[in-house]
Design a protein around this motif. Structure first.
Motif, short mmCIF file in Angstrom:
data_model
loop_
_atom_site.label_atom_id
_atom_site.label_comp_id
_atom_site.label_asym_id
_atom_site.label_seq_id
_atom_site.Cartn_x
_atom_site.Cartn_y
_atom_site.Cartn_z
N TYR A 217 0.87 -1.18 0.00
CA TYR A 217 0.00 0.00 0.00
C TYR A 217 0.91 1.23 0.00
CZ TYR A 217 -3.86 -3.12 1.37
OH TYR A 217 -4.81 -4.11 1.41
N PHE A 218 0.77 2.08 -1.00
CA PHE A 218 1.71 3.20 -1.11
C PHE A 218 0.97 4.51 -1.39
CE2 PHE A 218 1.08 1.48 -5.33
CZ PHE A 218 1.08 2.59 -6.18
N THR A 219 1.56 5.60 -0.90
CA THR A 219 1.05 6.94 -1.15
C THR A 219 2.17 7.82 -1.68
OG1 THR A 219 1.48 7.57 1.16
CG2 THR A 219 -0.75 6.80 0.63
N GLU A 220 1.79 8.99 -2.09
CA GLU A 220 2.73 9.94 -2.73
C GLU A 220 3.72 10.49 -1.71
OE1 GLU A 220 4.42 11.41 -5.30
OE2 GLU A 220 2.61 12.17 -6.26
N ASP A 221 5.01 10.45 -2.03
CA ASP A 221 6.02 11.12 -1.21
C ASP A 221 7.09 11.76 -2.09
OD1 ASP A 221 7.29 8.86 -2.12
OD2 ASP A 221 7.91 8.11 -0.17
N ASN A 222 6.72 12.09 -3.32
CA ASN A 222 7.64 12.73 -4.26
C ASN A 222 7.51 14.24 -4.10
OD1 ASN A 222 9.40 13.17 -6.36
ND2 ASN A 222 8.33 11.87 -7.82
N TRP A 223 8.02 14.74 -2.96
CA TRP A 223 7.78 16.14 -2.59
C TRP A 223 8.28 17.13 -3.63
CZ3 TRP A 223 4.68 14.69 0.90
CH2 TRP A 223 4.98 13.65 1.76
N GLY A 224 9.37 16.81 -4.30
CA GLY A 224 9.97 17.75 -5.23
C GLY A 224 9.18 17.97 -6.51
N ARG A 225 8.18 17.11 -6.79
CA ARG A 225 7.45 17.23 -8.05
C ARG A 225 5.99 17.63 -7.86
NH1 ARG A 225 8.80 12.81 -12.46
NH2 ARG A 225 7.91 14.56 -13.61
N GLU B 297 4.93 20.96 -9.82
CA GLU B 297 5.24 21.19 -11.23
C GLU B 297 3.94 21.53 -11.97
OE1 GLU B 297 7.31 17.83 -12.73
OE2 GLU B 297 9.09 18.16 -11.50
N TYR B 298 4.05 22.37 -12.99
CA TYR B 298 2.84 22.90 -13.61
C TYR B 298 1.99 21.84 -14.30
CZ TYR B 298 5.16 22.50 -18.17
OH TYR B 298 5.78 22.01 -19.29
N TYR B 299 2.60 20.72 -14.67
CA TYR B 299 1.84 19.67 -15.35
C TYR B 299 1.59 18.46 -14.47
CZ TYR B 299 6.56 17.79 -15.79
OH TYR B 299 7.83 17.35 -15.51
N SER B 300 2.01 18.50 -13.21
CA SER B 300 2.00 17.29 -12.40
C SER B 300 0.67 17.05 -11.72
CB SER B 300 3.11 17.35 -11.34
OG SER B 300 2.74 18.25 -10.32
N TYR B 301 0.55 15.86 -11.17
CA TYR B 301 -0.62 15.47 -10.40
C TYR B 301 -0.18 15.31 -8.95
CZ TYR B 301 -2.56 14.19 -14.98
OH TYR B 301 -3.00 14.19 -16.28
N GLY B 302 0.12 16.37 -8.29
CA GLY B 302 0.64 16.29 -6.94
C GLY B 302 -0.28 15.54 -5.99
N GLY B 303 0.27 14.55 -5.30
CA GLY B 303 -0.50 13.78 -4.34
C GLY B 303 -1.23 12.59 -4.92
N HIS B 304 -1.19 12.44 -6.25
CA HIS B 304 -2.02 11.43 -6.91
C HIS B 304 -1.45 10.03 -6.91
CE1 HIS B 304 1.02 11.83 -9.98
NE2 HIS B 304 0.50 10.81 -10.62
N ASP B 305 -0.12 9.89 -6.75
CA ASP B 305 0.55 8.61 -6.99
C ASP B 305 0.41 7.69 -5.79
OD1 ASP B 305 2.03 6.63 -8.16
OD2 ASP B 305 3.98 7.55 -7.74
N MET B 306 -0.73 7.01 -5.71
CA MET B 306 -0.98 6.07 -4.63
C MET B 306 -1.79 4.90 -5.15
SD MET B 306 -3.87 8.02 -2.34
CE MET B 306 -5.47 8.47 -3.04
N GLY B 307 -1.70 3.77 -4.45
CA GLY B 307 -2.43 2.59 -4.88
C GLY B 307 -2.03 1.37 -4.07
N SER C 128 -10.29 15.32 -9.40
CA SER C 128 -9.22 16.26 -9.73
C SER C 128 -7.91 15.49 -9.98
CB SER C 128 -9.04 17.25 -8.59
OG SER C 128 -7.90 18.06 -8.79
N ASP C 129 -7.06 16.05 -10.83
CA ASP C 129 -5.78 15.42 -11.13
C ASP C 129 -4.72 15.71 -10.06
OD1 ASP C 129 -6.69 14.32 -13.46
OD2 ASP C 129 -6.08 16.01 -14.70
N SER C 130 -4.95 16.72 -9.25
CA SER C 130 -3.96 17.09 -8.24
C SER C 130 -4.68 17.35 -6.93
CB SER C 130 -3.19 18.34 -8.68
OG SER C 130 -2.28 18.74 -7.68
N PHE C 131 -4.19 16.74 -5.85
CA PHE C 131 -4.80 17.01 -4.55
C PHE C 131 -3.74 17.03 -3.47
CE2 PHE C 131 -4.87 12.44 -3.71
CZ PHE C 131 -5.07 11.91 -4.99
#
Length: 448
Positions: A392-400, A403-413, A430-433
């Motif tokens: 089980y993983f969540t977003e921790d890619n703080w540096g990205r 970014e103007y095109y990124s989906y901040g907080g989205h990378d989890m599953g 939403s694509d970014s949360f």
């Protein structure tokens, strides 16, 4: 004219004694058999359960037992994320709990101030770690409504001043390299984690071990590790490190383990006085050939985690592609359909005698929880709603995240180690949360 007769003092005392001897509400509710109480609590919504816990000590004990066997995912407000309720995402705060057992989100009726006004810098042993203004870290237990404050880390981070602006971000006045070089720096909550505090973990649960525990910070671009024992006043100890920057830190059996980007593991003994933390070992290991080949062939980035599981030390390699499609398949830049995302995981076990990483093909009846929280392994036998052999993983890619095109907080599953498949945990339209979702793993789930 009627005369008012005042009762004598001894009559008043007798009346008080009769009132004092009448049963109070806590004493009545405490008479309920535990079996009946548990059956009632099992039917309550999460928010009602948390409120019922505050009635008396016995209710709190039964209610705590129910919430302590479930992994919770802290989520930002769905309204703010999807409807743009606030002018800045930095004003968003945690507002809901995702119950994996029910696949249901429970929203708070009243959001605690720290969830919105402070920056979450970690989650460990069922407690959230926040950083508030003036660079003061504190612990918050959302199930007990308890707050524990630690000494400021302003000197540790080289800060002269830390203030929160109206949009929810931070204005930092800090020294860089030397005390005569000052910089004004404005950043968001995720940038605080990117630049200042990357991870915060506890050496143990505050409610156990007779209150003997400490807070450990991976900070200053992952270059430094600092430790503060509970009850210490203005006392942060910076450890003597050898291979910065570091990818992850964990604490197990009074030892602190740190994994560096050079694939080395440093171990410190925390049992002694906080002013004499001794390094026990410094092991440099070869990077697993299989993961190296995958990284180079897919041209993806890697994030690493240390996890203690049933006495073994695990290395988890997370592969993150710059451009992936909806199936999490890496794409070349010119075929970009969406943004970065996790595409694969590898798991290895440390062979301490051969000083090498051995591939783990199955986690058995264990599940791993990774992200901005303390990396942990839990038993799916004691928590049957968790899927075994899964990550089980969540977003921790703080540096990205900004970014103007990124989906901040989205990378989890949820990643299945057996067949390599992914499953969604929770979807926003939403694509970014932000803030990025964060796991809360109660101490009871960390038992073998």
């Amino acid at each position: 004219m009627k005369l008012q007769v005042r009762p004598r003092r001894n009559q008043m005392k007798r009346r008080r004694r009769r009132l004092d001897s009448s049963p109070s509400i806590p004493s009545i509710v405490e008479l309920l058999p535990l079996e009946i109480l548990r059956s009632i609590f099992n039917k309550l919504d999460f928010i009602d359960l948390v409120q019922a816990k505050s009635a008396c000590s016995s209710w709190n004990s039964v209610g705590q037992d129910l919430v302590s066997r479930i992994p919770w995912l802290m989520l930002p407000s769905k309204l703010e994320v999807e409807d743009g309720f606030t002018p800045s995402a930095e004003n968003n705060g945690y507002n809901g709990f995702l119950n994996l057992c029910e696949n249901r989100v429970y929203n708070m009726k009243t959001t605690p101030d720290e969830f919105r006004e402070s920056c979450c810098i970690g989650s460990s042993h069922g407690w959230l770690v926040f950083l508030e203004q003036k660079a003061v870290p504190f612990l918050s237990n959302p199930f007990r409504q308890v707050k524990i404050q630690f000494p400021s880390v302003d000197r540790l981070l080289g800060l002269k001043k830390m203030e929160r602006n109206m949009n929810g971000g931070y204005k930092l006045d800090y020294f860089k390299n030397n005390k005569n070089s000052r910089f004004l720096f404005r950043c968001g909550k995720h940038e605080v984690r990117e630049n200042f505090i990357q991870k915060a973990i506890l050496t143990g649960a505050p409610e156990s071990n007779n209150g003997n525990y400490g807070l450990i910070l991976l900070c200053n671009n992952s270059e430094e590790i600092a430790y503060c024992e509970s009850g210490a006043h203005n006392s942060w100890t910076v450890l003597d490190v050898s291979h910065p920057p570091y990818q992850d830190i964990i604490c197990h059996e009074n030892n602190l383990y740190a994994l560096s980007g050079e694939n080395s593991i440093e171990v410190w003994d925390l049992r002694r006085s906080r002013s004499h933390i001794i390094k026990k070992s410094d092991i440099v290991l070869p990077f697993p050939d299989k993961s190296l080949a995958i990284r180079d062939s897919l041209r993806v980035a890697c994030t690493f985690y240390l996890v203690e599981s049933c006495g073994d030390l695990l290395l988890v390699v997370r592969f993150i592609g710059d451009y992936v499609d909806w199936t999490r398949t890496p794409l070349p830049e010119w075929e970009r359909e969406t943004d970065y995302g996790t595409v694969l995981f590898h798991v290895y076990k440390l062979d301490s005698e051969g000083l090498k990483w051995m591939e783990v093909e199955s986690l058995g009846d264990r599940a791993l929880f990774l992200g901005g929280n303390q990396s942990v392994s839990v038993s799916t036998l004691s928590s049957p709603d968790c899927k075994n052999n899964c990550i089980y993983f969540t977003e921790d890619n703080w540096g990205r995240m900004d970014e103007y095109y990124s989906y901040g907080g989205h990378d989890m599953g949820i990643y299945n180690l057996k067949d390599g498949s992914f499953k969604s945990i929770y979807d926003f339209s939403s694509d970014s949360f932000l803030p990025a979702p964060c796991w809360i793993i109660p101490p009871a789930m960390l038992e073998p």
